[in-house]
Write a protein that holds these residues in place. Structure first.
Motif, PDB file in Angstrom:
ATOM      1  N   UNK A 138     135.863  -3.920  79.557  1.00 49.56           N
ATOM      2  CA  UNK A 138     136.354  -3.590  78.224  1.00 49.56           C
ATOM      3  C   UNK A 138     135.451  -4.202  77.148  1.00 49.56           C
ATOM      4  N   UNK A 139     134.974  -5.424  77.374  1.00 53.04           N
ATOM      5  CA  UNK A 139     134.105  -6.081  76.397  1.00 53.04           C
ATOM      6  C   UNK A 139     132.801  -5.318  76.216  1.00 53.04           C
ATOM      7  N   UNK A 140     132.193  -4.867  77.322  1.00 50.16           N
ATOM      8  CA  UNK A 140     130.940  -4.108  77.229  1.00 50.16           C
ATOM      9  C   UNK A 140     131.162  -2.795  76.490  1.00 50.16           C
ATOM     10  N   UNK A 141     132.227  -2.086  76.839  1.00 48.24           N
ATOM     11  CA  UNK A 141     132.467  -0.776  76.244  1.00 48.24           C
ATOM     12  C   UNK A 141     132.866  -0.874  74.773  1.00 48.24           C
ATOM     13  N   UNK A 142     133.397  -2.017  74.366  1.00 50.44           N
ATOM     14  CA  UNK A 142     133.804  -2.191  72.967  1.00 50.44           C
ATOM     15  C   UNK A 142     132.660  -2.674  72.082  1.00 50.44           C
ATOM     16  N   UNK A 143     131.554  -3.104  72.687  1.00 49.74           N
ATOM     17  CA  UNK A 143     130.424  -3.660  71.932  1.00 49.74           C
ATOM     18  C   UNK A 143     129.610  -2.526  71.316  1.00 49.74           C
ATOM     19  N   UNK A 144     129.670  -2.411  70.003  1.00 52.37           N
ATOM     20  CA  UNK A 144     128.998  -1.306  69.313  1.00 52.37           C
ATOM     21  C   UNK A 144     127.622  -1.676  68.783  1.00 52.37           C
TER      22      UNK A 144
ATOM     23  N   UNK B  56     131.327   4.617  83.458  1.00 56.30           N
ATOM     24  CA  UNK B  56     131.285   4.944  82.035  1.00 56.30           C
ATOM     25  C   UNK B  56     129.865   5.332  81.631  1.00 56.30           C
ATOM     26  N   UNK B  57     129.725   5.918  80.442  1.00 54.43           N
ATOM     27  CA  UNK B  57     128.395   6.230  79.940  1.00 54.43           C
ATOM     28  C   UNK B  57     127.529   4.977  79.981  1.00 54.43           C
TER      29      UNK B  57
ATOM     30  N   UNK C 297     126.200  -0.728  83.671  1.00 53.45           N
ATOM     31  CA  UNK C 297     127.123   0.306  84.129  1.00 53.45           C
ATOM     32  C   UNK C 297     128.493  -0.316  84.364  1.00 53.45           C
ATOM     33  N   UNK C 298     129.513   0.263  83.792  1.00 56.45           N
ATOM     34  CA  UNK C 298     130.881  -0.205  84.019  1.00 56.45           C
ATOM     35  C   UNK C 298     131.535   0.706  85.044  1.00 56.45           C
ATOM     36  N   UNK C 299     131.904   0.135  86.191  1.00 55.98           N
ATOM     37  CA  UNK C 299     132.607   0.884  87.229  1.00 55.98           C
ATOM     38  C   UNK C 299     134.072   0.996  86.829  1.00 55.98           C
ATOM     39  N   UNK C 300     134.505   2.204  86.491  1.00 52.60           N
ATOM     40  CA  UNK C 300     135.887   2.382  86.060  1.00 52.60           C
ATOM     41  C   UNK C 300     136.878   2.206  87.214  1.00 52.60           C
TER      42      UNK C 300
ATOM     43  N   UNK D 179     137.882   5.481  79.675  1.00 46.01           N
ATOM     44  CA  UNK D 179     136.870   4.691  79.015  1.00 46.01           C
ATOM     45  C   UNK D 179     137.496   3.791  77.957  1.00 46.01           C
ATOM     46  N   UNK D 180     136.664   3.306  77.047  1.00 48.61           N
ATOM     47  CA  UNK D 180     137.132   2.366  76.033  1.00 48.61           C
ATOM     48  C   UNK D 180     136.096   2.343  74.908  1.00 48.61           C
ATOM     49  N   UNK D 181     136.530   1.949  73.722  1.00 44.66           N
ATOM     50  CA  UNK D 181     135.593   1.821  72.616  1.00 44.66           C
ATOM     51  C   UNK D 181     135.232   3.162  72.001  1.00 44.66           C
ATOM     52  N   UNK D 182     134.067   3.218  71.370  1.00 44.99           N
ATOM     53  CA  UNK D 182     133.716   4.407  70.591  1.00 44.99           C
ATOM     54  C   UNK D 182     133.489   5.637  71.465  1.00 44.99           C
TER      55      UNK D 182
END
Length: 432
Positions: free
Chosen positions: A80-86, A313-314, A336-339, A368-371
């Protein structure tokens, strides 16, 4: 430095790095096992190695590939932290696919776009996915589901097995997406051919990136036609509301992203979710009696977590050195985030590897998460919450016709290619 100039500078920097290292993922004819193993599954479950890696460290250096460090994140909090980092990452994959993997310098969709382009384009799309507008689709979704159930029933009149993938699991989200985009009937046959090939990496980058370009070009042509005569769906609505604010190229990319996020993922969920539910006749019976989605809602959420059909995730490319979970990730490395890994994290409670529709609710990463979180998440939920109970009501005795299901081996979106089922119990069983 102004935002546009900064974005251009970062893009040039990443492209120089990719060019210097000679990277073109679209030209790969095979994906090495060091990268592929997190995508392999045992029926509904991720590989046991994924849990072992997560237990050791939720942030893991997976491999170095073509000069790039590849990191795998398997924990919920770290993911979640990686995916939220814009700010620390780019999602722009264009420098890594070369001319053979991109159409006119791009491969389409919001998932591979950075701000400020991502912000501008998503703002155009978001109003089309508000609950108010989606509610207008609910009667259409119900109609499509009942129509396909009629086809399923007709296909099983001889008492033999019926394949639920083409008749239901694929057909329902495909027709919903066509309605959403406003594609006329004459376009749908060609559109159907461009579905799952884009997620299959069994032959490396050629097939996947070629399919991406193909669907993008198809939707660009549909967009050009609707400039003259806007249709009733999303493409026509954006043209009517925004006109020249958005090019055919960008609008085709948005439509392609809707297709990407809403078609194959929902098809995978419908097929795999049905297979899971048929192993739980108690839950199937509860769904058959569900009239107001009160049963379906927690069942769908648990299926989304348990299956996490989008396997990764992307990708996030580090724009500068960044710390992730106590590890130093170098500039240009990919994270890479393994969902499925994150959604089987022990924080989900007892037996996270089990399907438990009574599990206390907790936010998962299936969308996913974030933007880059799936913009069509609520539409997908609507489809699933209507479809599973409708299927259970129509066929309360539905059962798998085989235990040997053809699970995909190398696909970013997990699923089965066929799902043979028997619609009704034998007469002697029904009367005993």
């Amino acid at each position: 430095m102004p935002t546009k100039r900064l974005g251009a500078w970062l893009r040039r920097r990443v492209m120089r790095l990719a060019t210097r290292k000679g990277i073109d993922l679209s030209r790969l004819d095979a994906v090495p096992e060091s990268l592929a193993w997190p995508l392999r599954r045992d029926r509904f479950d991720p590989p046991t190695r994924l849990a072992e890696v997560r237990a050791e460290d939720p942030v893991h250096k997976l491999t170095s590939f073509m000069g790039i460090g590849v990191w795998l994140v398997t924990g919920l909090e770290a993911g979640r932290a990686v995916l939220a980092d814009t700010t620390s990452y780019s999602s722009d994959i264009r420098p890594y696919v070369g001319k053979s993997g991109a159409a006119d310098g791009d491969i389409g969709g919001l998932g591979f776009t950075d701000p400020p382009d991502h912000t501008r384009l998503r703002k155009l799309l978001t109003p089309e996915f508000t609950m108010r507008r989606l509610e207008r689709l609910r009667p259409i979704v119900r109609e499509i589901i009942e129509q396909q159930l009629d086809e399923v029933e007709a296909a099983g009149l001889d008492g033999g097995p019926v394949d639920l993938v083409p008749t239901f699991a694929f057909a329902v989200p495909f027709l919903v997406i066509c309605e959403l985009l406003g594609l006329p009937d004459e376009d749908r046959a060609r559109f159907r051919e461009l579905s799952s090939a884009r997620f299959d990496i069994s032959e490396g980058g050629y097939g996947a990136f070629g399919a991406i370009s193909g669907s993008r070009e198809f939707l660009m042509e549909a967009t050009k036609r609707q400039r003259v005569n806007p249709g009733p769906g999303l493409i026509g609505q954006i043209i009517r509301e925004h006109g020249d604010e958005i090019s055919d190229f960008d609008l085709g990319g948005l439509a392609d992203g809707v297709f990407t996020g809403g078609m194959e993922t929902s098809a995978g969920m419908l097929a795999l979710g049905t297979a899971v539910l048929l192993e739980r006749p108690d839950v199937w019976a509860r769904l058959a009696d569900d009239e107001g989605e009160s049963v379906a809602e927690p069942v769908v959420e648990e299926l989304l977590r348990y299956l996490s059909v989008v396997q990764v995730a992307f990708p996030r490319f580090a724009k500068a050195p960044v710390e992730v979970g106590g590890h130093q990730v170098a500039e240009g490395d990919v994270v890479l985030v393994s969902l499925p890994g994150a959604d089987r994290d022990p924080v989900f409670g007892a037996a996270p590897d089990a399907f438990d529709p009574d599990r206390p609710p907790r936010q998962h990463l299936a969308f996913g998460h974030g933007m880059h979180r799936c913009i069509g998440a609520e539409l997908a939920r609507m489809e699933l919450r209507i479809a599973y109970p409708a299927l259970a009501r129509r066929f309360p005795d539905l059962s798998l016709a085989t235990d040997d299901l053809p699970f995909r081996q190398m696909s970013i979106v997990y699923g089965v290619d066929t799902l043979p089922v028997t619609l009704h119990a034998p007469a002697e069983c029904r009367t005993s």
